[in-house]
Write a protein that holds these residues in place. Structure first.
Motif, PDB file in Angstrom:
ATOM      1  N   LYS A 147      -5.154 -12.784   1.909  1.00 22.31           N
ATOM      2  CA  LYS A 147      -4.599 -11.560   2.239  1.00 22.31           C
ATOM      3  C   LYS A 147      -3.110 -11.717   1.702  1.00 22.31           C
ATOM      4  CE  LYS A 147      -7.338  -9.409   5.268  1.00 22.31           C
ATOM      5  NZ  LYS A 147      -7.702  -8.256   4.980  1.00 22.31           N
ATOM      6  N   MET A 148      -2.278 -12.926   1.681  1.00 20.51           N
ATOM      7  CA  MET A 148      -1.091 -12.791   1.043  1.00 20.51           C
ATOM      8  C   MET A 148      -1.116 -12.617  -0.355  1.00 20.51           C
ATOM      9  SD  MET A 148       1.791 -16.039   0.733  1.00 20.51           S
ATOM     10  CE  MET A 148       0.675 -16.943  -0.222  1.00 20.51           C
ATOM     11  N   MET A 149      -2.253 -13.062  -1.175  1.00 19.35           N
ATOM     12  CA  MET A 149      -2.607 -12.766  -2.401  1.00 19.35           C
ATOM     13  C   MET A 149      -2.490 -11.359  -2.725  1.00 19.35           C
ATOM     14  SD  MET A 149      -5.275 -15.964  -3.714  1.00 19.35           S
ATOM     15  CE  MET A 149      -4.474 -17.569  -3.957  1.00 19.35           C
ATOM     16  N   LEU A 150      -3.316 -10.678  -1.685  1.00 17.18           N
ATOM     17  CA  LEU A 150      -3.578  -9.392  -2.011  1.00 17.18           C
ATOM     18  C   LEU A 150      -2.206  -8.598  -1.933  1.00 17.18           C
ATOM     19  CD1 LEU A 150      -6.748  -8.657  -0.006  1.00 17.18           C
ATOM     20  CD2 LEU A 150      -6.289  -8.518  -2.522  1.00 17.18           C
ATOM     21  N   GLU A 151      -1.162  -9.063  -1.040  1.00 14.91           N
ATOM     22  CA  GLU A 151       0.095  -8.646  -0.616  1.00 14.91           C
ATOM     23  C   GLU A 151       0.812  -8.724  -2.084  1.00 14.91           C
ATOM     24  OE1 GLU A 151       2.184  -9.985   2.647  1.00 14.91           O
ATOM     25  OE2 GLU A 151       0.899  -9.061   4.252  1.00 14.91           O
ATOM     26  N   LYS A 152       0.717  -9.750  -2.772  1.00 10.89           N
ATOM     27  CA  LYS A 152       1.650 -10.218  -3.862  1.00 10.89           C
ATOM     28  C   LYS A 152       0.944  -9.380  -4.990  1.00 10.89           C
ATOM     29  CE  LYS A 152       3.381 -14.566  -2.892  1.00 10.89           C
ATOM     30  NZ  LYS A 152       3.251 -16.059  -2.848  1.00 10.89           N
ATOM     31  N   ILE A 153      -0.321  -9.147  -5.099  1.00  9.46           N
ATOM     32  CA  ILE A 153      -0.898  -8.241  -6.183  1.00  9.46           C
ATOM     33  C   ILE A 153      -0.586  -6.971  -6.176  1.00  9.46           C
ATOM     34  CG2 ILE A 153      -3.296  -7.425  -7.138  1.00  9.46           C
ATOM     35  CD1 ILE A 153      -4.293 -10.154  -6.282  1.00  9.46           C
ATOM     36  N   LEU A 154      -0.504  -6.309  -4.755  1.00  8.08           N
ATOM     37  CA  LEU A 154      -0.099  -4.801  -4.631  1.00  8.08           C
ATOM     38  C   LEU A 154       1.182  -4.864  -4.977  1.00  8.08           C
ATOM     39  CD1 LEU A 154      -2.312  -4.410  -1.318  1.00  8.08           C
ATOM     40  CD2 LEU A 154      -2.316  -3.056  -3.614  1.00  8.08           C
ATOM     41  N   ALA A 155       2.290  -5.419  -4.819  1.00 11.43           N
ATOM     42  CA  ALA A 155       3.363  -5.872  -5.260  1.00 11.43           C
ATOM     43  C   ALA A 155       3.799  -5.372  -6.655  1.00 11.43           C
ATOM     44  CB  ALA A 155       4.356  -6.790  -4.851  1.00 11.43           C
ATOM     45  N   TRP A 156       2.805  -6.078  -7.493  1.00 10.92           N
ATOM     46  CA  TRP A 156       3.037  -5.761  -8.995  1.00 10.92           C
ATOM     47  C   TRP A 156       2.310  -4.422  -9.201  1.00 10.92           C
ATOM     48  CZ3 TRP A 156       6.251  -8.722 -11.453  1.00 10.92           C
ATOM     49  CH2 TRP A 156       6.582 -10.064 -10.868  1.00 10.92           C
ATOM     50  N   TYR A 157       1.230  -4.088  -8.602  1.00  6.83           N
ATOM     51  CA  TYR A 157       0.615  -3.099  -8.795  1.00  6.83           C
ATOM     52  C   TYR A 157       1.439  -1.825  -8.604  1.00  6.83           C
ATOM     53  CZ  TYR A 157      -4.202  -4.586 -10.260  1.00  6.83           C
ATOM     54  OH  TYR A 157      -5.074  -5.284 -10.647  1.00  6.83           O
ATOM     55  N   ASP A 158       2.426  -1.940  -7.504  1.00  7.37           N
ATOM     56  CA  ASP A 158       3.280  -0.735  -7.306  1.00  7.37           C
ATOM     57  C   ASP A 158       4.340  -0.612  -8.600  1.00  7.37           C
ATOM     58  OD1 ASP A 158       5.435   0.495  -6.393  1.00  7.37           O
ATOM     59  OD2 ASP A 158       5.516  -0.119  -4.314  1.00  7.37           O
ATOM     60  N   ARG A 159       4.819  -1.879  -9.006  1.00  7.24           N
ATOM     61  CA  ARG A 159       5.954  -1.778 -10.243  1.00  7.24           C
ATOM     62  C   ARG A 159       5.181  -1.375 -11.333  1.00  7.24           C
ATOM     63  NH1 ARG A 159       9.442  -7.066 -10.243  1.00  7.24           N
ATOM     64  NH2 ARG A 159       9.917  -6.465 -12.204  1.00  7.24           N
ATOM     65  N   ALA A 160       4.066  -1.888 -11.558  1.00  6.28           N
ATOM     66  CA  ALA A 160       3.411  -1.450 -12.835  1.00  6.28           C
ATOM     67  C   ALA A 160       2.816  -0.083 -12.848  1.00  6.28           C
ATOM     68  CB  ALA A 160       2.161  -2.514 -13.303  1.00  6.28           C
ATOM     69  N   TYR A 161       1.859   0.278 -11.967  1.00  9.18           N
ATOM     70  CA  TYR A 161       1.298   1.460 -11.979  1.00  9.18           C
ATOM     71  C   TYR A 161       1.655   2.500 -10.833  1.00  9.18           C
ATOM     72  CZ  TYR A 161      -1.822  -2.357 -13.969  1.00  9.18           C
ATOM     73  OH  TYR A 161      -2.411  -3.242 -14.559  1.00  9.18           O
ATOM     74  N   GLY A 162       2.465   2.275 -10.021  1.00  5.96           N
ATOM     75  CA  GLY A 162       2.968   3.303  -8.889  1.00  5.96           C
ATOM     76  C   GLY A 162       1.955   3.261  -7.771  1.00  5.96           C
ATOM     77  N   LEU A 163       1.162   2.214  -7.573  1.00  2.56           N
ATOM     78  CA  LEU A 163       0.117   2.316  -6.597  1.00  2.56           C
ATOM     79  C   LEU A 163       1.105   1.729  -5.404  1.00  2.56           C
ATOM     80  CD1 LEU A 163      -2.705   2.447  -5.324  1.00  2.56           C
ATOM     81  CD2 LEU A 163      -3.024   0.012  -6.222  1.00  2.56           C
ATOM     82  N   ARG A 164       1.189   2.809  -4.575  1.00  2.00           N
ATOM     83  CA  ARG A 164       2.031   2.399  -3.252  1.00  2.00           C
ATOM     84  C   ARG A 164       1.157   1.711  -2.113  1.00  2.00           C
ATOM     85  NH1 ARG A 164       5.546   2.847  -6.592  1.00  2.00           N
ATOM     86  NH2 ARG A 164       6.808   4.884  -7.013  1.00  2.00           N
ATOM     87  N   SER A 165       1.680   0.878  -1.580  1.00  2.00           N
ATOM     88  CA  SER A 165       0.985   0.345  -0.401  1.00  2.00           C
ATOM     89  C   SER A 165       1.745  -0.228   0.790  1.00  2.00           C
ATOM     90  CB  SER A 165       0.190  -1.085  -1.078  1.00  2.00           C
ATOM     91  OG  SER A 165       1.125  -1.929  -1.580  1.00  2.00           O
ATOM     92  N   THR A 166       1.045   0.005   1.856  1.00  2.00           N
ATOM     93  CA  THR A 166       1.797  -0.586   3.127  1.00  2.00           C
ATOM     94  C   THR A 166       0.943  -1.733   3.631  1.00  2.00           C
ATOM     95  OG1 THR A 166       2.655   1.486   3.708  1.00  2.00           O
ATOM     96  CG2 THR A 166       2.468  -0.035   5.440  1.00  2.00           C
ATOM     97  N   PHE A 167       1.394  -2.882   3.765  1.00  2.00           N
ATOM     98  CA  PHE A 167       0.501  -3.925   4.359  1.00  2.00           C
ATOM     99  C   PHE A 167       0.763  -3.889   6.125  1.00  2.00           C
ATOM    100  CE2 PHE A 167       2.834  -6.279   0.767  1.00  2.00           C
ATOM    101  CZ  PHE A 167       2.101  -5.565  -0.222  1.00  2.00           C
ATOM    102  N   LEU A 168      -0.143  -4.168   6.700  1.00  2.00           N
ATOM    103  CA  LEU A 168       0.104  -4.061   8.319  1.00  2.00           C
ATOM    104  C   LEU A 168      -0.496  -5.275   8.810  1.00  2.00           C
ATOM    105  CD1 LEU A 168      -1.237  -0.337   9.010  1.00  2.00           C
ATOM    106  CD2 LEU A 168       1.160  -1.237   8.881  1.00  2.00           C
ATOM    107  N   ARG A 169       0.364  -6.209   9.123  1.00  2.00           N
ATOM    108  CA  ARG A 169       0.151  -7.756   9.507  1.00  2.00           C
ATOM    109  C   ARG A 169      -0.376  -7.464  11.101  1.00  2.00           C
ATOM    110  NH1 ARG A 169       5.323  -9.700   6.387  1.00  2.00           N
ATOM    111  NH2 ARG A 169       4.319  -9.542   4.189  1.00  2.00           N
ATOM    112  N   TYR A 170      -1.385  -7.577  11.395  1.00  6.73           N
ATOM    113  CA  TYR A 170      -2.028  -7.438  12.726  1.00  6.73           C
ATOM    114  C   TYR A 170      -1.708  -8.821  13.431  1.00  6.73           C
ATOM    115  CZ  TYR A 170      -5.362  -4.138  10.588  1.00  6.73           C
ATOM    116  OH  TYR A 170      -5.773  -3.223   9.890  1.00  6.73           O
ATOM    117  N   PHE A 171      -1.465  -8.843  14.740  1.00  7.42           N
ATOM    118  CA  PHE A 171      -1.472  -9.866  15.554  1.00  7.42           C
ATOM    119  C   PHE A 171      -3.014 -10.055  15.967  1.00  7.42           C
ATOM    120  CE2 PHE A 171       2.628 -12.169  15.207  1.00  7.42           C
ATOM    121  CZ  PHE A 171       2.966 -11.387  14.207  1.00  7.42           C
TER     122      PHE A 171
END
Ligand code: UFG
Length: 342
Positions: A147-171
């Protein structure tokens, strides 16, 4: 007439995903479930449904073309912490490659809003409790790591491709929809509350407490239990905010209050009116003593209120569901409202 924007919900036949589907229209969204039914249940599906695998790119593309979603919520994932330690390949291969495939279809179809089901497991063994969102991410199992890897990938996709994402960290997701139509039915079941209720029902001889020598007031682990309906609602509030601001973000989803394993069992006895036999067992590998969210950020930014998440209500709704489902009536009388597109 009210305009509903379509949200594609992967894993919409699973526990948390099906509650999100149920809540979608309350927030002005039209859900479409995409699920391969490997873990999800046909009876949990409501509304439009595509039976498909996330590895099946042509099928995903077809679904995107047909439904034109404005956003994607991604619940489909392997989620057993213990299993992830013994079968890491399953977690890295499926959780990562399926998500990457999904992102590539989103980019191709120019869908730029994504909500990730993330987890408090990204924090690992916390160095600060309650855990704030800026706590270091240091997962101690492959599930949290994927899941952390996905968060990191998405941060880069945001910068490069404008893919906006929200990570919801469930307890700790728990409880069941108030209508009694949906609830938790994992196979195998490993979570505390359904296992405690199994013992209350006599389906299981006893509940084993995993460790009583933790540095907590009663020696058992403390967790932050969050009602699945509150969890589901937060996804749509987060999506609305992301659509308004055009910014990616991340939030803890917990109540900010923790309960020990013993406290959960005592409350379950009160709610069910049954004595729950308890056996003491050794610690379960990988369990941090205390996981409690700092939850102010979601409350302030999303206007989110965990209204259903008292421990009593979590147990009451879970008990109503559990008795009905496992009492045997549910499986035969349950009718799905599914419209399947194969
Ligand atoms: N527990 C018992 N006996 C049982 C089952 C659980 O004592 O038979 C205890 C566990 O040791 C833990 C607590 O009850 O202290 C809660 O356990 P769950 O299995 O219900 O939930 P977890 O806290 O292990 O898992 C949750 C989420 C995961 C997430 C993880 C982060 O379900 O998705 O928190 O640690 F990754």
């Amino acid at each position: 007439m009210k305009e509903f924007q379509v949200v594609l919900i992967t894993g919409g036949a699973g526990y948390i995903g099906s509650h999100a589907v149920q809540e979608a229209r309350n927030y002005g969204f039209e859900p479409v479930t995409y699920d391969n039914l490997s873990m999800g249940h046909r009876w949990a599906i409501q509304g439009e449904f595509v039976k498909g695998d996330l590895g099946d790119r042509p099928k995903l593309l077809k679904a995107f073309r047909k439904y034109q979603p404005a956003a994607v919520m991604h619940f489909a994932s392997h989620t057993y912490v213990g299993e992830s330690v013994t079968h890491p390949q399953k977690y890295y291969r499926d959780n990562l490659t399926n998500a990457l495939n999904l992102f590539s279809v989103m980019l191709e179809r120019k869908v730029s809003h994504f909500i990730l089901s993330s987890t408090c497991a990204v924090y690992g063994d916390p160095v600060q409790v309650p855990i704030p969102e800026d706590h270091p991410r240091n997962p101690v199992n492959p599930y949290g790591d994927s899941k952390m890897m996905l968060e990191k990938i998405l941060a880069w996709y945001d910068r490069a491709y404008g893919l906006r994402s929200t990570f919801l960290r469930y307890f700790n997701a728990a409880g069941a929809d108030a209508s009694g139509r949906l609830g938790e039915a994992h196979d195998p079941e490993t979570h505390l509350i359904p296992l405690v209720l199994d013992s209350a029902m006599g389906r299981r001889k006893e509940i084993t407490i995993f460790g009583q020598d933790y540095p907590t007031p009663d020696g058992t682990c403390i967790r932050d239990y969050i009602h699945v309906t509150d969890l589901a609602g937060a996804h749509f509030l987060a999506l609305k905010l992301m659509m308004e601001t055009g910014q990616s973000d991340f939030f803890n989803l917990g109540t900010g209050k923790g309960f020990s394993v013993r406290e959960v069992i005592t409350k379950a006895e009160e709610v069910t009116g049954k004595r729950i036999p308890v056996r003491m067992g050794p610690r379960r590998a990988g369990d941090p003593p205390e996981l409690v969210a700092q939850s102010d950020k979601a409350r302030a930014a999303l206007g989110w209120q965990p209204r259903h998440s008292s421990l009593e209500n979590i147990l009451k709704t879970a008990w109503a569901w559990h008795r009905n489902y496992f009492g045997g009536k549910a499986k035969t009388s349950r009718r799905s409202t599914v419209r399947s597109r194969q």
